[in-house]
Scaffold this active site. Structure first.
Site, PDB file in Angstrom:
ATOM      1  N   GLN A 209      -9.898  -4.288  -4.539  1.00 57.22           N
ATOM      2  CA  GLN A 209     -10.894  -3.768  -3.849  1.00 57.22           C
ATOM      3  C   GLN A 209     -11.974  -3.956  -5.159  1.00 57.22           C
ATOM      4  O   GLN A 209     -13.142  -4.540  -5.001  1.00 57.22           O
ATOM      5  CB  GLN A 209     -10.965  -2.319  -3.655  1.00 57.22           C
ATOM      6  CG  GLN A 209     -12.191  -1.663  -3.596  1.00 57.22           C
ATOM      7  CD  GLN A 209     -12.836  -1.973  -2.064  1.00 57.22           C
ATOM      8  OE1 GLN A 209     -12.222  -2.000  -0.923  1.00 57.22           O
ATOM      9  NE2 GLN A 209     -13.851  -2.611  -1.766  1.00 57.22           N
TER      10      GLN A 209
ATOM     11  N   ARG B  39       0.902  -1.225   0.001  1.00 55.01           N
ATOM     12  CA  ARG B  39       0.082  -0.178  -0.040  1.00 55.01           C
ATOM     13  C   ARG B  39       1.043   1.199   0.028  1.00 55.01           C
ATOM     14  O   ARG B  39       1.477   1.495   0.905  1.00 55.01           O
ATOM     15  CB  ARG B  39      -0.751   0.041   1.156  1.00 55.01           C
ATOM     16  CG  ARG B  39      -1.706   1.298   1.281  1.00 55.01           C
ATOM     17  CD  ARG B  39      -2.916   1.063   2.255  1.00 55.01           C
ATOM     18  NE  ARG B  39      -4.027   0.477   1.524  1.00 55.01           N
ATOM     19  CZ  ARG B  39      -5.380   0.406   1.987  1.00 55.01           C
ATOM     20  NH1 ARG B  39      -5.574   1.315   3.176  1.00 55.01           N
ATOM     21  NH2 ARG B  39      -6.311  -0.349   1.472  1.00 55.01           N
TER      22      ARG B  39
ATOM     23  N   ASP C 196     -17.550   6.666  -2.554  1.00 54.49           N
ATOM     24  CA  ASP C 196     -16.291   6.583  -1.780  1.00 54.49           C
ATOM     25  C   ASP C 196     -16.121   7.928  -1.364  1.00 54.49           C
ATOM     26  O   ASP C 196     -16.885   9.017  -1.670  1.00 54.49           O
ATOM     27  CB  ASP C 196     -15.118   6.164  -2.697  1.00 54.49           C
ATOM     28  CG  ASP C 196     -13.755   5.959  -1.849  1.00 54.49           C
ATOM     29  OD1 ASP C 196     -13.807   5.830  -0.803  1.00 54.49           O
ATOM     30  OD2 ASP C 196     -12.879   5.863  -2.674  1.00 54.49           O
TER      31      ASP C 196
ATOM     32  N   CYS D 286     -16.659   1.196  -0.585  1.00 53.40           N
ATOM     33  CA  CYS D 286     -15.320   0.520  -0.296  1.00 53.40           C
ATOM     34  C   CYS D 286     -15.105   0.627   1.313  1.00 53.40           C
ATOM     35  O   CYS D 286     -14.329  -0.548   1.614  1.00 53.40           O
ATOM     36  CB  CYS D 286     -14.193   0.775  -1.264  1.00 53.40           C
ATOM     37  SG  CYS D 286     -13.711   2.584  -1.031  1.00 53.40           S
TER      38      CYS D 286
ATOM     39  N   ARG E 261     -13.444  -9.146   0.116  1.00 52.71           N
ATOM     40  CA  ARG E 261     -12.220  -8.711   0.178  1.00 52.71           C
ATOM     41  C   ARG E 261     -11.304 -10.064   0.616  1.00 52.71           C
ATOM     42  O   ARG E 261     -10.154 -10.430  -0.376  1.00 52.71           O
ATOM     43  CB  ARG E 261     -11.575  -7.486   1.150  1.00 52.71           C
ATOM     44  CG  ARG E 261     -12.171  -6.320   0.717  1.00 52.71           C
ATOM     45  CD  ARG E 261     -11.737  -5.746  -0.745  1.00 52.71           C
ATOM     46  NE  ARG E 261     -10.172  -5.597  -0.551  1.00 52.71           N
ATOM     47  CZ  ARG E 261      -9.600  -4.456  -0.027  1.00 52.71           C
ATOM     48  NH1 ARG E 261     -10.250  -3.773   0.437  1.00 52.71           N
ATOM     49  NH2 ARG E 261      -8.188  -4.797  -0.303  1.00 52.71           N
TER      50      ARG E 261
ATOM     51  N   HIS F 119      -6.910   0.542  -7.030  1.00 59.85           N
ATOM     52  CA  HIS F 119      -7.029  -0.382  -5.884  1.00 59.85           C
ATOM     53  C   HIS F 119      -7.705  -1.553  -6.539  1.00 59.85           C
ATOM     54  O   HIS F 119      -8.714  -1.956  -6.329  1.00 59.85           O
ATOM     55  CB  HIS F 119      -7.883   0.294  -4.618  1.00 59.85           C
ATOM     56  CG  HIS F 119      -8.198  -0.338  -3.465  1.00 59.85           C
ATOM     57  ND1 HIS F 119      -7.097  -1.201  -3.221  1.00 59.85           N
ATOM     58  CD2 HIS F 119      -8.970  -0.184  -2.289  1.00 59.85           C
ATOM     59  CE1 HIS F 119      -7.418  -1.675  -1.755  1.00 59.85           C
ATOM     60  NE2 HIS F 119      -8.368  -1.016  -1.564  1.00 59.85           N
TER      61      HIS F 119
HETATM   62  N1   CP Z   1     -11.402  -0.553   1.491  1.00 61.34           N
HETATM   63  C1   CP Z   1     -10.068  -0.551   1.863  1.00 61.34           C
HETATM   64  O1   CP Z   1      -9.221  -0.835   1.331  1.00 61.34           O
HETATM   65  O2   CP Z   1     -10.102  -0.495   3.185  1.00 61.34           O
HETATM   66  P1   CP Z   1      -8.803  -0.248   4.041  1.00 61.34           P
HETATM   67  O3   CP Z   1      -8.297   0.968   3.970  1.00 61.34           O
HETATM   68  O4   CP Z   1      -9.399  -0.335   5.504  1.00 61.34           O
HETATM   69  O5   CP Z   1      -7.657  -1.276   3.788  1.00 61.34           O
HETATM   70  N1  NVA Z   2     -10.090   6.412  -1.961  1.00 63.20           N
HETATM   71  C1  NVA Z   2      -9.803   5.935  -0.696  1.00 63.20           C
HETATM   72  C2  NVA Z   2      -9.995   4.365  -0.639  1.00 63.20           C
HETATM   73  C3  NVA Z   2      -9.619   4.102   0.811  1.00 63.20           C
HETATM   74  C4  NVA Z   2      -9.846   2.441   0.801  1.00 63.20           C
HETATM   75  C5  NVA Z   2      -8.337   6.271  -0.276  1.00 63.20           C
HETATM   76  O1  NVA Z   2      -7.687   6.034  -1.148  1.00 63.20           O
HETATM   77  O2  NVA Z   2      -8.336   6.762   0.735  1.00 63.20           O
END
Ligand code: CP
Ligand code: NVA
Length: 323
Positions: free
Chosen positions: A131, A101, A222, A262, A290, A128
């Protein structure tokens, strides 16, 4: 070496194969069976940003598959102590797969290029993919299989999650209608990149949220300010206010349309409590999937089940990205 940096890295048949492995493993788990398809395999989780779902669902997935995982936080000095190339070359000598990440997508591309094991994107500013895979699998479950020809509405920011969903929709023949304020829509270069990756994508972009939800089987939103955009939060709150998914907007959708997010959600901003807690909401099923879908991805990528479908040779996709 196969990586999963964006959904452009997967062919349609590969997505379908991952879904079928997922379905098999999910059905078995419901009967109490945990198939140890990856005994002795090690997964590193390298996270520059916070996470609940991605981190825990990947860790649980690997335990169910008979492997183990290592969560690597700030203490390993990723991005500060040595070059990403040296980090990747070294870490991939110890582990079989890295879930990253990262703040910047180019970090994921860089790590993949220099790692001798598969790298999975667990969220970057650009995408992502895990997701989107779970989301499409969830819709597949809800509609009883057939995704082709369905419509999904995206309401809000044209962000990382939306981009991955767009690629997935293009691969699976789903129509995507995005309602996004003009200032936050994808720029021409970014849109050209999406179209180049999925020329078949049926994509409509509008500023009208009501128009977007009319024919959709799922209404997806989102947060308005993603991680890393905290400084813009107040401006975005004002700009996106007409794009809140509330009961009034849902009343324009087809009866039986699902609400998707998400998570994590900013309740009262992009979605109201009555919608996210209401009967049309499938956010918990999405989050649960997930884990199931990531088991499918890991088994496909690392296990013998996927070997027949995987091609050999070097391939680092996700290059040539455009914002
Ligand atoms: N949706 C998602 O990726 O959640 P987290 O940021 O908690 O991993
Ligand atoms: N768009 C959001 C998604 C989190 C899972 C972010 O990048 O923070």
């Amino acid at each position: 070496m196969r990586h999963l940096l964006t959904l452009a890295d997967l062919a349609t048949a590969e997505i379908e194969r991952i879904f079928s492995i997922t379905e098999d493993l999910k059905t078995k788990l419901a009967r109490g069976l945990r198939e140890p398809l990856l005994p002795g395999r090690v997964m590193a989780l390298l996270f520059e940003k916070q996470s609940l779902r991605t981190r825990v669902s990947f860790e649980a997935a690997m335990v169910h598959l008979g492997g183990s995982s290592l969560f690597l936080g700030q203490d390993v000095g990723f991005g500060s102590r040595e070059s990403i190339a040296d980090f990747g070359r070294t870490l991939s000598e110890y582990v079989d797969v890295i879930v990253l990440r990262a703040n910047l997508h180019m970090t994921a591309v860089d790590l993949a290029e220099h790692s001798n094991c598969s790298v999975i994107n667990g969220l970057t500013d650009f995408g992502h993919p895990c997701q989107a895979m779970a989301d499409l699998y969830t819709i597949r479950e809800l509609v009883g299989g057939r995704l082709e020809g369905r419509t999904i509405a995206w309401i809000g920011d044209a962000n990382n999650v939306a981009r991955s969903l767009a690629l997935g929709c293009g691969k699976l023949g789903i129509k995507l209608v995005m309602a996004v304020p003009e200032k936050y829509q994808y720029n021409a270069k970014s849109l050209a990149w999406i179209r180049q990756q999925v020329p078949a994508l049926n994509l409509t972009i509008t500023t009208d949220a009501i128009e977007a939800v009319c024919d959709a089987v799922a209404i997806y939103t989102d947060v308005w300010a993603s991680m890393g955009q905290e400084a813009e939060r107040e401006t975005r709150r004002a700009d996106f206010a007409p794009y809140q998914v509330n009961a009034r907007l849902m009343s324009h959708a087809q009866k039986g349309a699902f609400f998707m997010h998400c998570l994590p959600a900013r309740r009262g901003e992009e979605v109201t409590d009555e919608v996210i807690d209401g009967p049309q909401s499938v956010v918990v099923q999405q989050a649960a999937n997930r884990m199931h879908v990531q088991k499918g991805i890991l088994a496909w990528l690392l296990g013998t089940q996927g070997a027949a479908l995987r091609e050999s040779g070097s391939r680092v996709a996700g290059l040539g990205i455009a914002e």
